[in-house]
Motif scaffolding. Structure first.
Motif, PDB file in Angstrom:
ATOM      1  N   ALA A 366       7.832  89.258  81.109  1.00 55.22           N
ATOM      2  CA  ALA A 366       7.481  87.951  80.547  1.00 55.22           C
ATOM      3  C   ALA A 366       6.716  88.100  79.240  1.00 55.22           C
ATOM      4  O   ALA A 366       6.979  87.382  78.266  1.00 55.22           O
ATOM      5  CB  ALA A 366       6.659  87.144  81.550  1.00 55.22           C
ATOM      6  N   THR A 446      15.897  85.413  78.322  1.00 48.48           N
ATOM      7  CA  THR A 446      14.635  85.041  78.962  1.00 48.48           C
ATOM      8  C   THR A 446      14.915  84.326  80.281  1.00 48.48           C
ATOM      9  O   THR A 446      14.258  84.589  81.301  1.00 48.48           O
ATOM     10  CB  THR A 446      13.808  84.140  78.024  1.00 48.48           C
ATOM     11  N   ARG A 447      15.886  83.438  80.279  1.00 43.37           N
ATOM     12  CA  ARG A 447      16.254  82.764  81.527  1.00 43.37           C
ATOM     13  C   ARG A 447      16.765  83.780  82.552  1.00 43.37           C
ATOM     14  O   ARG A 447      16.441  83.687  83.747  1.00 43.37           O
ATOM     15  CB  ARG A 447      17.327  81.711  81.254  1.00 43.37           C
ATOM     16  N   TRP A 449      16.058  87.111  82.797  1.00 40.56           N
ATOM     17  CA  TRP A 449      15.027  88.022  83.276  1.00 40.56           C
ATOM     18  C   TRP A 449      13.955  87.308  84.090  1.00 40.56           C
ATOM     19  O   TRP A 449      13.454  87.853  85.079  1.00 40.56           O
ATOM     20  CB  TRP A 449      14.380  88.759  82.099  1.00 40.56           C
ATOM     21  N   LEU A 450      13.564  86.111  83.687  1.00 40.96           N
ATOM     22  CA  LEU A 450      12.494  85.407  84.392  1.00 40.96           C
ATOM     23  C   LEU A 450      13.028  84.489  85.491  1.00 40.96           C
ATOM     24  O   LEU A 450      12.236  84.028  86.319  1.00 40.96           O
ATOM     25  CB  LEU A 450      11.647  84.603  83.399  1.00 40.96           C
ATOM     26  N   THR A 451      14.310  84.208  85.477  1.00 44.58           N
ATOM     27  CA  THR A 451      15.054  83.340  86.400  1.00 44.58           C
ATOM     28  C   THR A 451      14.927  81.869  86.004  1.00 44.58           C
ATOM     29  O   THR A 451      13.931  81.439  85.413  1.00 44.58           O
ATOM     30  CB  THR A 451      14.630  83.482  87.878  1.00 44.58           C
ATOM     31  N   ASP A 454      11.776  79.781  87.066  1.00 46.31           N
ATOM     32  CA  ASP A 454      10.452  80.035  86.499  1.00 46.31           C
ATOM     33  C   ASP A 454      10.017  78.824  85.676  1.00 46.31           C
ATOM     34  O   ASP A 454      10.778  78.316  84.840  1.00 46.31           O
ATOM     35  CB  ASP A 454      10.509  81.284  85.607  1.00 46.31           C
ATOM     36  N   ARG A 456       8.072  78.596  83.241  1.00 46.37           N
ATOM     37  CA  ARG A 456       8.057  78.858  81.801  1.00 46.37           C
ATOM     38  C   ARG A 456       9.446  78.698  81.202  1.00 46.37           C
ATOM     39  O   ARG A 456       9.603  78.221  80.073  1.00 46.37           O
ATOM     40  CB  ARG A 456       7.513  80.266  81.543  1.00 46.37           C
ATOM     41  N   VAL A 457      10.472  79.082  81.945  1.00 45.88           N
ATOM     42  CA  VAL A 457      11.846  78.910  81.476  1.00 45.88           C
ATOM     43  C   VAL A 457      12.185  77.427  81.380  1.00 45.88           C
ATOM     44  O   VAL A 457      12.851  76.982  80.441  1.00 45.88           O
ATOM     45  CB  VAL A 457      12.824  79.646  82.408  1.00 45.88           C
TER      46      VAL A 457
END
Length: 688
Positions: A366, A446-447, A449-451, A454, A456-457
């Protein structure tokens, strides 16, 4: 790390236990006597001072002064961004070369700055005192504030110098580096790109090489060439094998002082993610470049950068998965702990660093994707989108400048604002198609890796897809215009908040999650790591005295070695390549097609002229462009690469495999005189 011996036994045992060429030494702790004994040279402090004042930092590269009128030699790949910014598809200097016949025709590199290190002073006690008794983010903020005060006191509002507090030995020392700064840097010569990159990605990080990876810039002051009486003397003679040489430059970063557990985090988490990221982005850029000639022009520079990043990471992965190499690192740490652990007390730094690693492993993806400031990875934030990065600078700069300097994020302290403005106001071209590709890729990765679940996504994307959001932001922003950026910067927070620019509004909307991950990393990883590393440094000094060199930090260093080939499995070759070897290697098909102007000059070039050479010096990324000089202070060439086995140099030195790849001054002279007709530069270099 084999340098780590107690001061009392260094003189007697060093030759038997350490590699002579090991160490990227700072100029205020260079082992003059040891170097002279090893090489048979007779350098002294006056020699060091002349070499330091002739060494130049140019962006993320190194360079060297070669005349009294501000002329500087570096690598062609170090000016690639300048060349790209000055080029158009119709007038592409990467294809034709940039060959101004007069100084009046030299063109300013947008945003280009160059620096010469003029002074080093110790501020260790002052920085340490600022963080005394504090923990977490309070520790970081207190030290950052004190560092900002030190830099501001030393440089004030001066625009012709830069002051930087440098962390050495991972917290063991803090030194104030003062630089003479040049903000007017002009391109004075660049060859055809094919001359500098012959062999392409296939030959990259390898030897034999056949590349004229050299270029010249000129430093200007008040609209005129800078007066630089201290400079290297040009020596275009044929180099001699086994000649002792010194390499002066600003190597980017090594991690030799990390503990085993920290290296395992790099091996298991950081490098795998970085390699996947780099390879996927490279693939997208290659596909983009194949769609049209215009796209190929746009993507050329980013692709080369990513190919370097990927191969560098590959070499480092091989090192950290090599049982023999890791066994060597384990033995070094065991020796260190045996010498030092009894005296470290209850706050054992090894134990503390081990405890931090699960947190670092959890937070790294992240933080790397949202902030990209870890110092141990290479993941490009927003895929490297320049429009995004300008917007982040504008938004954060406005928010931070509303606070007292001591309370800001360190990059926006008063002492650093002139550098921020220089990059922000530079007239650099941007390409919407490339910007959208980079931004879309970053959002999708980013979506991934972080799912998608998340929070934040969800903040990053809202209800839009990466494709929709990137297209909307790039199509609507006006930040490509430097006048718009300047107006927003000078208007401060009020102008930023009132702006209807979609990229500005987007950056405002994602400040909470991006700042939060930064705060989390600084509190739970950076601060405790810095505190433990400081204790580890104290233990190292107690055990080994001042025979230890610090990790590279992008600051000026001096290393040395011999002009020589290699004889280990995977790299067995002599010290030199020649123009004759270039003609033999050429096939006429990319990447082994010779640049047109170079090929046209074949009959004018002595085939036996040495083109590139190998040197057993201790270098790493950032050493590109580093002058290679002899005992007389004469420049013999410029470092432009190293072999793939040398990439393990980030974690430890191996004299058998470490080889730097150098373009010789003889080859550069031939190119200037016989290929590109740069007679004025040849005369300025003193070539007869």
């Amino acid at each position: 790390m084999r340098l780590l011996l107690t001061a009392s036994v260094v003189a007697l045992s060093f030759a038997a236990t350490a590699h002579a060429e090991e160490g990227m030494w700072t100029y205020d702790n260079f082992p003059i006597a040891r170097a002279n004994q090893t090489l048979g040279t007779h350098i002294d402090q006056a020699w060091l001072d002349r070499v330091r004042l002739s060494s130049v930092k140019f962006g993320g590269c190194s360079a060297g002064l070669v005349s009294d009128a501000g002329l500087v030699m570096t690598n062609n790949h170090c000016v690639a961004t300048c060349v790209a910014n000055l080029s158009t598809q119709a007038v592409n200097y990467a294809e034709t070369g940039f060959t101004p016949r007069t100084r009046e025709e030299e063109l300013k590199c947008p945003g280009g700055t160059a620096e010469i290190l003029t002074d080093i002073s110790d501020v260790t006690e002052r920085v340490r005192a600022a963080g005394e008794g504090l923990t977490g983010q309070a520790f970081n903020r207190a030290r950052d504030a004190e560092i900002g005060r030190i830099e501001q006191e030393a440089c004030g509002d001066a625009t012709d110098k830069r002051c930087q507090v440098v962390t050495l030995y991972r917290g063991g020392q803090f030194k104030l580096y003062t630089y003479k700064k040049y903000s007017d840097v002009r391109l004075a010569f660049a060859p055809e790109d094919r001359a500098a990159t012959f062999g392409g990605d296939l030959d990259n990080f390898s030897f034999p090489r056949f590349a004229i990876d050299a270029a010249f810039i000129r430093l200007y002051e008040n609209g005129a060439p800078a007066e630089t009486p201290t400079h290297f003397t040009w020596n275009a003679s044929r180099p001699v094998e086994n000649t002792p040489v010194f390499v002066t430059g600003s190597p980017g970063a090594t991690q030799r002082l990390l503990t085993q557990d920290q290296l395992f985090t790099v091996r298991d988490v950081v490098l795998p993610m970085d390699q996947l990221i780099a390879s996927e982005l490279r693939g997208r850029l290659i596909r983009f470049s194949e769609e049209s000639e215009e796209n190929a022009f746009i993507a050329m520079d980013p692709i080369v950068g990513l190919e370097n990043t990927y191969k560098r990471g590959l070499g480092r992965m091989r090192a950290l998965t090599d049982p023999g190499f890791m066994r060597m690192k384990a033995e070094q740490e065991a020796d260190f702990r045996a010498r030092a652990e009894a005296g470290v007390g209850a706050e054992n730094p090894w134990t503390a660093l081990t405890a931090i690693q699960p947190i670092a492993r959890e937070l790294y993806p992240a933080y790397a994707l949202l902030e990209g400031r870890t110092g141990i990875g290479t993941t490009p934030v927003a895929g490297g989108s320049q429009l995004f990065l300008w917007a982040r600078t504008l938004v954060r700069g406005a928010q931070e400048r509303a606070k007292p300097s001591a309370e800001r994020l360190p990059e926006f302290g008063d002492a650093r604002l002139s550098g921020v403005q220089s990059g922000l106001f530079a007239e650099e071209p941007t390409y919407p198609e490339l910007e959208q590709l980079e931004l879309e890729w970053w959002l999708s990765k980013t979506r991934e890796w972080l799912t998608a679940d998340d929070a934040r996504v969800r903040t990053l994307l809202g209800r839009e897809s990466p494709e929709q959001l990137s297209a909307r932001l790039v199509e609507g922003t006006k930040l490509a215009d430097p006048a718009v950026r300047r107006a927003l910067w000078e208007g401060g927070l009020a102008a930023i908040e009132a702006s209807d620019d979609p990229m500005i509004q987007y950056l405002l909307s994602i400040q909470e999650p991006t700042r939060a991950i930064r705060a989390d990393w600084e509190t739970r990883v950076q601060a405790p790591t810095d505190q433990a590393a400081e204790r580890l440094a104290a233990a190292r000094f107690a055990a080994y005295g001042d025979t230890v060199y610090p990790d590279a930090t992008g600051t000026l260093r001096l290393t040395y070695g011999l002009i020589e080939g290699s004889d280990v499995p995977g790299q067995r070759w002599g010290a030199f390549t020649t123009f004759g070897g270039l003609w033999d290697r050429a096939t006429g098909a990319a990447p082994f097609d010779v640049a047109p102007k170079l090929l046209a000059a074949r009959d004018r070039i002595d085939a036996d002229t040495v083109l590139n050479m190998a040197v057993s010096s201790d270098t790493i990324g950032g050493s590109s462009g580093s002058p290679v000089v002899n005992e007389a202070g004469e420049i013999l060439g410029a470092n432009f690469d190293s072999t793939v086995l040398t990439q393990r140099n980030a974690y430890g030195y191996d004299r058998n495999t470490n080889r730097s790849v150098i373009v010789t001054t003889g080859a550069v002279t031939v190119a200037l005189r016989d290929v590109y007709g740069m007679d004025g530069l040849v005369r300025e270099l003193g070539v007869r």
